[in-house]
Design a protein around this motif. Structure first.
Motif, PDB file in Angstrom:
ATOM      1  N   THR A 203     -38.523 -78.250  25.661  1.00  0.00           N
ATOM      2  CA  THR A 203     -38.546 -77.394  24.478  1.00  0.00           C
ATOM      3  C   THR A 203     -38.954 -75.980  24.882  1.00  0.00           C
ATOM      4  O   THR A 203     -39.586 -75.779  25.923  1.00  0.00           O
ATOM      5  CB  THR A 203     -39.536 -77.935  23.434  1.00  0.00           C
ATOM      6  OG1 THR A 203     -40.839 -78.019  24.040  1.00  0.00           O
ATOM      7  CG2 THR A 203     -39.102 -79.307  22.948  1.00  0.00           C
ATOM      8  N   PRO A 204     -38.602 -74.969  24.067  1.00  0.00           N
ATOM      9  CA  PRO A 204     -38.979 -73.596  24.399  1.00  0.00           C
ATOM     10  C   PRO A 204     -40.492 -73.433  24.461  1.00  0.00           C
ATOM     11  O   PRO A 204     -41.241 -74.153  23.801  1.00  0.00           O
ATOM     12  CB  PRO A 204     -38.381 -72.782  23.251  1.00  0.00           C
ATOM     13  CG  PRO A 204     -37.302 -73.650  22.677  1.00  0.00           C
ATOM     14  CD  PRO A 204     -37.769 -75.056  22.861  1.00  0.00           C
ATOM     15  N   GLY A 205     -40.935 -72.476  25.245  1.00  0.00           N
ATOM     16  CA  GLY A 205     -42.357 -72.192  25.324  1.00  0.00           C
ATOM     17  C   GLY A 205     -43.048 -72.959  26.432  1.00  0.00           C
ATOM     18  O   GLY A 205     -42.434 -73.705  27.201  1.00  0.00           O
ATOM     19  N   LEU A 206     -44.360 -72.752  26.501  1.00  0.00           N
ATOM     20  CA  LEU A 206     -45.172 -73.426  27.501  1.00  0.00           C
ATOM     21  C   LEU A 206     -45.646 -74.783  27.004  1.00  0.00           C
ATOM     22  O   LEU A 206     -45.784 -75.003  25.801  1.00  0.00           O
ATOM     23  CB  LEU A 206     -46.397 -72.565  27.845  1.00  0.00           C
ATOM     24  CG  LEU A 206     -46.133 -71.191  28.477  1.00  0.00           C
ATOM     25  CD1 LEU A 206     -47.454 -70.454  28.654  1.00  0.00           C
ATOM     26  CD2 LEU A 206     -45.406 -71.321  29.801  1.00  0.00           C
ATOM     27  N   ARG A 207     -45.922 -75.674  27.935  1.00  0.00           N
ATOM     28  CA  ARG A 207     -46.549 -76.941  27.591  1.00  0.00           C
ATOM     29  C   ARG A 207     -48.062 -76.746  27.556  1.00  0.00           C
ATOM     30  O   ARG A 207     -48.598 -75.795  28.137  1.00  0.00           O
ATOM     31  CB  ARG A 207     -46.172 -78.028  28.608  1.00  0.00           C
ATOM     32  CG  ARG A 207     -44.691 -78.381  28.623  1.00  0.00           C
ATOM     33  CD  ARG A 207     -44.457 -79.659  29.429  1.00  0.00           C
ATOM     34  NE  ARG A 207     -44.858 -79.478  30.819  1.00  0.00           N
ATOM     35  CZ  ARG A 207     -43.991 -79.304  31.823  1.00  0.00           C
ATOM     36  NH1 ARG A 207     -42.691 -79.270  31.582  1.00  0.00           N
ATOM     37  NH2 ARG A 207     -44.432 -79.162  33.058  1.00  0.00           N
ATOM     38  N   ARG A 208     -48.758 -77.656  26.898  1.00  0.00           N
ATOM     39  CA  ARG A 208     -50.209 -77.543  26.787  1.00  0.00           C
ATOM     40  C   ARG A 208     -50.874 -77.571  28.162  1.00  0.00           C
ATOM     41  O   ARG A 208     -51.822 -76.830  28.420  1.00  0.00           O
ATOM     42  CB  ARG A 208     -50.767 -78.668  25.905  1.00  0.00           C
ATOM     43  CG  ARG A 208     -50.369 -78.558  24.440  1.00  0.00           C
ATOM     44  CD  ARG A 208     -51.040 -79.650  23.618  1.00  0.00           C
ATOM     45  NE  ARG A 208     -50.673 -79.552  22.213  1.00  0.00           N
ATOM     46  CZ  ARG A 208     -49.630 -80.174  21.675  1.00  0.00           C
ATOM     47  NH1 ARG A 208     -48.837 -80.933  22.437  1.00  0.00           N
ATOM     48  NH2 ARG A 208     -49.368 -80.037  20.386  1.00  0.00           N
ATOM     49  N   ASP A 209     -50.388 -78.441  29.045  1.00  0.00           N
ATOM     50  CA  ASP A 209     -51.017 -78.525  30.363  1.00  0.00           C
ATOM     51  C   ASP A 209     -50.800 -77.249  31.167  1.00  0.00           C
ATOM     52  O   ASP A 209     -51.643 -76.872  31.993  1.00  0.00           O
ATOM     53  CB  ASP A 209     -50.503 -79.745  31.131  1.00  0.00           C
ATOM     54  CG  ASP A 209     -48.993 -79.681  31.389  1.00  0.00           C
ATOM     55  OD1 ASP A 209     -48.245 -79.313  30.467  1.00  0.00           O
ATOM     56  OD2 ASP A 209     -48.581 -80.014  32.512  1.00  0.00           O
ATOM     57  N   GLU A 210     -49.694 -76.555  30.918  1.00  0.00           N
ATOM     58  CA  GLU A 210     -49.447 -75.293  31.621  1.00  0.00           C
ATOM     59  C   GLU A 210     -50.410 -74.210  31.147  1.00  0.00           C
ATOM     60  O   GLU A 210     -50.937 -73.437  31.959  1.00  0.00           O
ATOM     61  CB  GLU A 210     -47.994 -74.868  31.405  1.00  0.00           C
ATOM     62  CG  GLU A 210     -47.002 -75.786  32.108  1.00  0.00           C
ATOM     63  CD  GLU A 210     -45.562 -75.527  31.715  1.00  0.00           C
ATOM     64  OE1 GLU A 210     -44.678 -75.865  32.526  1.00  0.00           O
ATOM     65  OE2 GLU A 210     -45.320 -75.005  30.604  1.00  0.00           O
ATOM     66  N   VAL A 211     -50.632 -74.132  29.826  1.00  0.00           N
ATOM     67  CA  VAL A 211     -51.604 -73.160  29.315  1.00  0.00           C
ATOM     68  C   VAL A 211     -52.991 -73.477  29.850  1.00  0.00           C
ATOM     69  O   VAL A 211     -53.737 -72.576  30.273  1.00  0.00           O
ATOM     70  CB  VAL A 211     -51.612 -73.157  27.770  1.00  0.00           C
ATOM     71  CG1 VAL A 211     -52.689 -72.214  27.253  1.00  0.00           C
ATOM     72  CG2 VAL A 211     -50.257 -72.744  27.222  1.00  0.00           C
ATOM     73  N   ALA A 212     -53.360 -74.755  29.843  1.00  0.00           N
ATOM     74  CA  ALA A 212     -54.674 -75.158  30.349  1.00  0.00           C
ATOM     75  C   ALA A 212     -54.838 -74.750  31.806  1.00  0.00           C
ATOM     76  O   ALA A 212     -55.899 -74.224  32.208  1.00  0.00           O
ATOM     77  CB  ALA A 212     -54.852 -76.670  30.187  1.00  0.00           C
ATOM     78  N   MET A 213     -53.821 -74.971  32.619  1.00  0.00           N
ATOM     79  CA  MET A 213     -53.895 -74.609  34.031  1.00  0.00           C
ATOM     80  C   MET A 213     -54.052 -73.100  34.194  1.00  0.00           C
ATOM     81  O   MET A 213     -54.900 -72.623  34.963  1.00  0.00           O
ATOM     82  CB  MET A 213     -52.631 -75.076  34.745  1.00  0.00           C
ATOM     83  CG  MET A 213     -52.576 -74.696  36.229  1.00  0.00           C
ATOM     84  SD  MET A 213     -50.927 -74.926  36.938  1.00  0.00           S
ATOM     85  CE  MET A 213     -50.007 -73.634  36.082  1.00  0.00           C
ATOM     86  N   LEU A 214     -53.256 -72.323  33.447  1.00  0.00           N
ATOM     87  CA  LEU A 214     -53.321 -70.864  33.553  1.00  0.00           C
ATOM     88  C   LEU A 214     -54.668 -70.317  33.097  1.00  0.00           C
ATOM     89  O   LEU A 214     -55.145 -69.303  33.611  1.00  0.00           O
ATOM     90  CB  LEU A 214     -52.200 -70.236  32.723  1.00  0.00           C
ATOM     91  CG  LEU A 214     -50.772 -70.458  33.250  1.00  0.00           C
ATOM     92  CD1 LEU A 214     -49.757 -70.053  32.190  1.00  0.00           C
ATOM     93  CD2 LEU A 214     -50.545 -69.657  34.532  1.00  0.00           C
TER      94      LEU A 214
END
Length: 272
Positions: free
Chosen positions: A32-43
């Motif tokens: 899906t468009p956008g970031l995944r939750r785990d990607e935001v958490a990592m960043l």
């Protein structure tokens, strides 16, 4: 149950792409468009579980350090970052919008004859306007609230003929600035609920969670009797009445719009 903080984080996560944050794009057509939750958490340097609890409203009081990390991860500008901090500190309010302009400002608005002038509160209710403001748009249905005017009056798309979409986005984004972290204020909630029920366009724009204040701009309008107008508006926060904004407008000297405002002013004098 969600929270304004969680809704904002989710909306900004879904609006941010992997390309924007420099992550490698996975070959996944189902993504899906956008970031995944785990990607935001990592960043942001937090656990995925903690970030999920923030979005879901189960964690409502992150530290300033965490908020700043999330803002960097989601590439938020200064106004959106400050808005995120306000959401994290927010407490529900029972305050009714301040709707009584101070006498000195009231006299200033009434005596401003260079162009339209008016005062709004943080719901964009028009508290007072001068005769030129009334002549420019005060005759339109829902002109007592600028958000209702834009989203509930079909004539507004002809009135803001040059870029109705830009005006709609700007007013909604500024509403979030004015509301701060007080999204649960019942008086604000009443307006948002009304617009959400009645306008698909408002639902679409409100769901973006854009946050920015537009303190000055040229607005292009089409008056049904006097034709096109281009007026430069400037907004000023009222220190003596927090939440109120004084808005004054004037046309470019020597322009056709200035001539039109002069004609409008003379028509008002002739009608008294």
């Amino acid at each position: 149950m969600g929270s304004p903080l969680g809704e904002f984080l989710r909306a900004r996560r879904e609006a941010t792409t992997v390309d924007q944050v420099g992550l490698r794009r996975a070959d996944d057509n189902s993504r899906t468009p956008g970031l995944r939750r785990d990607e935001v958490a990592m960043l942001a340097g937090v656990s995925t579980d903690y970030y999920m609890r923030l979005e879901q409203g189960r964690e409502r009081h992150p530290s300033d350090q965490v908020i700043d990390s999330l803002a960097r991860a989601l590439l938020l500008g200064s106004e959106a970052t400050e808005h995120l901090h306000r959401l994290a500190r927010a407490r529900a309010s029972q305050r009714q919008p301040v709707d009584h302009p101070v006498p000195e400002l009231l006299r200033l608005v009434e005596n401003w004859d260079c162009g339209p002038a008016f005062i709004v509160n943080r719901r964009w209710d028009v508290l007072v306007r001068n005769p030129l403001s009334m002549a420019v748009c005060g005759w339109m249905e829902h002109s007592d609230n600028l958000l209702r005017l834009i989203f509930l009056n079909p004539e507004s798309q002809e009135f803001f003929w040059k870029d109705w979409e830009r005006e709609a986005h700007a007013y909604v984004a500024h509403l979030r600035v004015l509301a701060g972290g007080d999204d649960e204020d019942p008086f604000l909630r009443e307006l948002v609920d009304e617009l959400t029920r009645s306008s698909e366009a408002f639902r679409r724009v409100w769901a973006r969670h854009d946050v920015y204040a537009r303190t000055q701009q040229f607005v292009h309008m089409h008056h049904r009797e006097f034709g096109d107008l281009a007026i430069h508006f400037e907004g000023f926060n009222v220190n003596s009445a927090p939440g109120q904004i004084l808005v004054v407008g004037q046309a470019e000297p020597g322009s056709r719009s200035e001539d039109t405002l002069i004609t409008l002013g003379r028509s008002l004098v002739g009608s008294t």
